[in-house]
Design a protein around this motif. Structure first.
Motif, PDB file in Angstrom:
ATOM      1  N   ILE A  61      30.694  42.482  34.831  1.00 46.76           N
ATOM      2  CA  ILE A  61      31.585  41.892  35.533  1.00 46.76           C
ATOM      3  C   ILE A  61      32.470  41.186  34.542  1.00 46.76           C
ATOM      4  CG2 ILE A  61      30.159  41.468  37.550  1.00 46.76           C
ATOM      5  CD1 ILE A  61      29.839  38.633  37.061  1.00 46.76           C
ATOM      6  N   PRO A  62      33.810  40.878  35.160  1.00 49.84           N
ATOM      7  CA  PRO A  62      34.905  40.428  34.238  1.00 49.84           C
ATOM      8  C   PRO A  62      34.650  38.946  33.654  1.00 49.84           C
ATOM      9  CG  PRO A  62      35.876  41.404  36.091  1.00 49.84           C
ATOM     10  CD  PRO A  62      34.426  41.470  36.300  1.00 49.84           C
ATOM     11  N   LEU A  63      34.858  38.695  32.773  1.00 44.83           N
ATOM     12  CA  LEU A  63      34.882  37.275  31.748  1.00 44.83           C
ATOM     13  C   LEU A  63      35.987  36.685  31.443  1.00 44.83           C
ATOM     14  CD1 LEU A  63      32.960  35.043  30.794  1.00 44.83           C
ATOM     15  CD2 LEU A  63      32.369  36.600  28.948  1.00 44.83           C
ATOM     16  N   VAL A  64      36.318  35.366  31.754  1.00 47.01           N
ATOM     17  CA  VAL A  64      37.513  34.690  30.983  1.00 47.01           C
ATOM     18  C   VAL A  64      36.891  33.926  30.153  1.00 47.01           C
ATOM     19  CG1 VAL A  64      39.460  33.182  31.310  1.00 47.01           C
ATOM     20  CG2 VAL A  64      39.078  35.065  32.974  1.00 47.01           C
ATOM     21  N   GLY A  65      37.444  33.919  28.880  1.00 49.77           N
ATOM     22  CA  GLY A  65      36.868  32.904  27.853  1.00 49.77           C
ATOM     23  C   GLY A  65      38.297  31.879  27.679  1.00 49.77           C
ATOM     24  N   ASN A  91      34.272  47.461  26.558  1.00 46.97           N
ATOM     25  CA  ASN A  91      34.467  46.519  27.769  1.00 46.97           C
ATOM     26  C   ASN A  91      35.795  45.476  27.512  1.00 46.97           C
ATOM     27  OD1 ASN A  91      32.193  47.063  29.609  1.00 46.97           O
ATOM     28  ND2 ASN A  91      30.977  46.262  27.894  1.00 46.97           N
ATOM     29  N   SER A  92      36.485  45.813  26.719  1.00 51.43           N
ATOM     30  CA  SER A  92      37.662  44.894  26.444  1.00 51.43           C
ATOM     31  C   SER A  92      38.446  44.487  27.594  1.00 51.43           C
ATOM     32  CB  SER A  92      38.564  45.558  25.279  1.00 51.43           C
ATOM     33  OG  SER A  92      39.033  46.883  25.634  1.00 51.43           O
ATOM     34  N   GLU A  93      38.756  45.638  28.699  1.00 56.30           N
ATOM     35  CA  GLU A  93      39.376  45.336  29.797  1.00 56.30           C
ATOM     36  C   GLU A  93      38.722  44.170  30.651  1.00 56.30           C
ATOM     37  OE1 GLU A  93      36.172  47.894  31.114  1.00 56.30           O
ATOM     38  OE2 GLU A  93      37.539  48.028  29.263  1.00 56.30           O
ATOM     39  N   LYS A  94      37.625  43.968  30.625  1.00 56.36           N
ATOM     40  CA  LYS A  94      36.672  42.978  31.182  1.00 56.36           C
ATOM     41  C   LYS A  94      36.827  41.704  30.677  1.00 56.36           C
ATOM     42  CE  LYS A  94      33.435  46.367  33.420  1.00 56.36           C
ATOM     43  NZ  LYS A  94      32.181  46.713  33.329  1.00 56.36           N
ATOM     44  N   PHE A  95      37.267  41.531  29.531  1.00 58.62           N
ATOM     45  CA  PHE A  95      37.299  40.041  28.903  1.00 58.62           C
ATOM     46  C   PHE A  95      38.704  39.753  28.639  1.00 58.62           C
ATOM     47  CE2 PHE A  95      37.154  37.402  24.908  1.00 58.62           C
ATOM     48  CZ  PHE A  95      36.426  36.508  25.569  1.00 58.62           C
ATOM     49  N   ILE A  96      38.837  38.504  29.251  1.00 63.02           N
ATOM     50  CA  ILE A  96      40.215  37.856  28.971  1.00 63.02           C
ATOM     51  C   ILE A  96      40.334  36.755  28.178  1.00 63.02           C
ATOM     52  CG2 ILE A  96      42.073  37.003  30.420  1.00 63.02           C
ATOM     53  CD1 ILE A  96      40.964  38.465  32.821  1.00 63.02           C
ATOM     54  N   LEU A 122      41.317  37.252  40.190  1.00 59.81           N
ATOM     55  CA  LEU A 122      42.076  38.291  40.306  1.00 59.81           C
ATOM     56  C   LEU A 122      41.611  39.608  39.515  1.00 59.81           C
ATOM     57  CD1 LEU A 122      45.659  36.997  40.008  1.00 59.81           C
ATOM     58  CD2 LEU A 122      44.730  37.997  41.964  1.00 59.81           C
ATOM     59  N   LYS A 123      40.865  39.403  38.454  1.00 63.59           N
ATOM     60  CA  LYS A 123      40.435  40.579  37.761  1.00 63.59           C
ATOM     61  C   LYS A 123      39.168  41.076  38.473  1.00 63.59           C
ATOM     62  CE  LYS A 123      40.603  42.485  33.754  1.00 63.59           C
ATOM     63  NZ  LYS A 123      41.702  43.494  33.424  1.00 63.59           N
ATOM     64  N   VAL A 124      38.463  40.256  38.873  1.00 64.12           N
ATOM     65  CA  VAL A 124      37.149  40.520  39.973  1.00 64.12           C
ATOM     66  C   VAL A 124      37.585  41.424  40.959  1.00 64.12           C
ATOM     67  CG1 VAL A 124      35.337  39.705  41.252  1.00 64.12           C
ATOM     68  CG2 VAL A 124      35.589  38.527  39.146  1.00 64.12           C
ATOM     69  N   LYS A 125      38.562  40.734  41.662  1.00 62.87           N
ATOM     70  CA  LYS A 125      39.216  41.751  42.923  1.00 62.87           C
ATOM     71  C   LYS A 125      40.146  43.047  42.316  1.00 62.87           C
ATOM     72  CE  LYS A 125      39.711  38.000  46.071  1.00 62.87           C
ATOM     73  NZ  LYS A 125      40.623  37.420  47.064  1.00 62.87           N
ATOM     74  N   GLY A 126      40.221  43.064  40.982  1.00 60.66           N
ATOM     75  CA  GLY A 126      40.892  44.396  40.628  1.00 60.66           C
ATOM     76  C   GLY A 126      42.329  44.470  40.373  1.00 60.66           C
ATOM     77  N   GLN A 127      42.595  43.277  40.664  1.00 60.84           N
ATOM     78  CA  GLN A 127      44.126  42.938  40.602  1.00 60.84           C
ATOM     79  C   GLN A 127      44.616  42.350  39.438  1.00 60.84           C
ATOM     80  OE1 GLN A 127      44.621  40.022  43.889  1.00 60.84           O
ATOM     81  NE2 GLN A 127      44.307  41.588  45.322  1.00 60.84           N
ATOM     82  N   ASN A 128      45.842  42.625  39.066  1.00 60.85           N
ATOM     83  CA  ASN A 128      46.363  42.202  37.610  1.00 60.85           C
ATOM     84  C   ASN A 128      47.724  41.412  37.742  1.00 60.85           C
ATOM     85  OD1 ASN A 128      44.450  43.438  36.071  1.00 60.85           O
ATOM     86  ND2 ASN A 128      45.366  45.410  36.307  1.00 60.85           N
TER      87      ASN A 128
END
Length: 150
Positions: A61-65, A91-96, A122-128
């Protein structure tokens, strides 16, 4: 340290080849390195760290650091290393990664924390779409709450 040794199956730390410095005086640094207690890591402990505690960069799943760039506790070089791991795993698109140019450990403003969390949602919902606090004062405290515009 005793707890780590027990859980990991031995000494997890090795400083036999570590050169310590930073006293501001070459002779003091040399004396420190001659007198510091040295430890050898146990292979079992290192293997357990590698298998059970080392990050992989495999994100389901997405992750924000979020990190302050001058954090004296969690050093800044950890974030790019993890970013490289996510990239090598595809997985670079999942890490912010979010870098905050400031000194201190987790010295984030309310706006930074809420904006980071909003980015994760937003990332979890697939929105950018960008999502920011509507307004804040000079210290970063929120004056009005965050809103989502869809």
């Amino acid at each position: 340290m005793n707890n780590a040794k027990q859980i990991l199956g031995g000494q997890p730390f090795d400083n036999r080849k570590k050169v310590y410095f930073g006293t501001g005086n070459f002779l003091e640094d040399a004396r420190l390195n001659l007198q510091v207690q040295r430890f050898s890591a146990d292979p079992t402990a290192l293997q357990n760290i590698q298998e059970d505690y080392e990050t992989t960069g495999k994100l389901a799943i997405p992750l924000v650091g979020i990190q302050t760039t001058k954090d004296p506790v969690q050093l800044i070089w950890h974030l790019p290393l993890y970013q490289e791991k996510t990239s090598s795993q595809g997985n670079s698109e999942k890490f912010i990664p979010i870098l905050i140019p400031r000194y201190g450990h987790c010295t984030f403003t309310e706006v930074e924390v809420i904006s980071s969390f909003a980015m994760l949602v937003l990332k979890v919902k697939g929105q950018n779409q960008p999502l920011l606090a509507r307004s804040s004062n000079a210290t970063g405290r929120i004056i009005r709450s965050v809103t989502i515009h869809e």
